[in-house]
Design an enzyme around this catalytic site. Structure first.
Site: not given
Length: 344
Positions: A149-151
């Site tokens: 995921g991005c975070m």
């Protein structure tokens, strides 16, 4: 593959922000050809009518199709909503030699954590499916690969050097801030409330927390005691993560600098930024529009603050996926990817 062959690509869930970004990258990729674009909602309509940002793309006239029309491709990028891929993975795998999943369905290895954080995926969840971060993992040979995921990506890049070098205590606090595109088309927050505002999104229990713990533990051998909190930024793109750690007694600023230099010496898309000026530290303006993540760290008085910035739709999503495809197929790692963001 011969030198002139192109990888035949399907983008599943092509009308979302990540799917559209993938199409933009793949349409200009010299070794890839997007031949199948799926959208259950917009099946039959031309891509350029559905995604305005792609109406000038060379594939703008290609019609979106229903997922059950998928035919043989070399790689399928899954940008499907949570819970959808587990229901159709066998069918997709029958037509795609490689499935790169950008969704969260298979990121977690623990069944109880899947049930808690991805309940829509739990019924069709299976293991083992490798979790692949290009900078830390060998090239996978499996036919299905899950991407971070991005975070989580930003937090992992910030923390990895400290744990890999054994410089910090396991206790960690991560404060991650993200732009509005991170919520996808389904975000319900009105622009009038988002613009000019910074607010808490989720202070406890975020689904990226177990993902970060799992990844750091797998990559370094030490699983952190992690507090992860997420906040919303009044920007469209970008993730900015700050990680607060406590140094071990024998560690200081010189060891921290060496750890980051060593960890990313050969990483094409992770740059160590820093210097006397605050403008030299990672920031969104220097990474948005690129597949580059910037990291930096400052140690003082037994404490270390590490920061990371990346574009959530690129290094935190579509760009990372194209980077993975390049490595798996033996292409140049940076093929079709920008290393420099738009400025200002």
């Amino acid at each position: 593959m011969s030198e002139n062959d192109k990888v035949k690509v399907a983008v599943l869930g092509a009308s979302g922000f990540i799917g559209a970004e993938l199409i933009r990258l793949l349409a200009a990729h010299p070794k890839a050809e997007p031949v199948f674009l799926s959208s259950q909602q917009y099946a039959g309509r031309p891509l350029g009518q559905v995604v305005s940002g792609l109406r000038n793309s060379p594939v703008a006239g290609r019609r979106m199709r229903s997922l059950d029309e998928l035919t043989k491709v070399d790689v399928a990028f899954s940008c499907l909503p949570g819970g959808v891929l587990p229901k159709v993975l066998d069918d997709v795998s029958a037509e795609a030699d490689l499935v790169l999943n950008l969704g969260g369905d298979y990121r977690l290895h623990d069944a109880a954590e899947v049930a808690e954080h991805y309940p829509e995926s739990a019924a069709g969840w299976r293991q083992p499916i490798p979790y692949y971060v290009p900078e830390f993992c060998p090239r996978p040979a499996e036919p299905v690969v899950n991407l971070p995921g991005c975070m989580a990506s930003a937090a992992i890049y910030a923390l990895y050097p400290l744990f890999a070098a054994g410089l910090v205590e396991p206790r960690v606090v991560v404060d991650a801030k993200t732009g509005s595109s991170g919520g996808g088309h389904g975000g319900a927050e009105h622009p009038a409330l988002r613009d000019g505002n910074v607010r808490a999104h989720k202070l406890h229990g975020h689904r990226h927390a177990p993902e970060i713990r799992q990844a750091i533990g797998e990559f370094t051998g030490t699983t952190p005691d992690l507090q992860f909190s997420a906040f919303s930024l009044p920007v469209v793109r970008g993730v900015y993560a700050a990680a607060y750690t406590w140094l071990r007694p024998d560690a200081g600023a010189p060891e921290v600098r060496r750890a980051y230099a060593k960890a990313y010496a050969d990483a094409r898309f992770v740059r160590v930024a820093g210097g006397r000026s605050p403008m030299a530290l990672p920031m969104l303006k220097t990474v948005n529009g690129s597949n580059t993540a910037e990291v930096g760290a400052s140690a003082e008085g037994g404490r270390c603050v590490a920061v990371a910035a990346l574009d959530n739709l690129l290094k935190g999503g579509a760009g990372q996926a194209v980077q993975a495809m390049n490595l798996i197929f033996g292409f140049d790692e940076g093929l079709g990817l920008a290393e420099v963001g738009a400025w200002p």
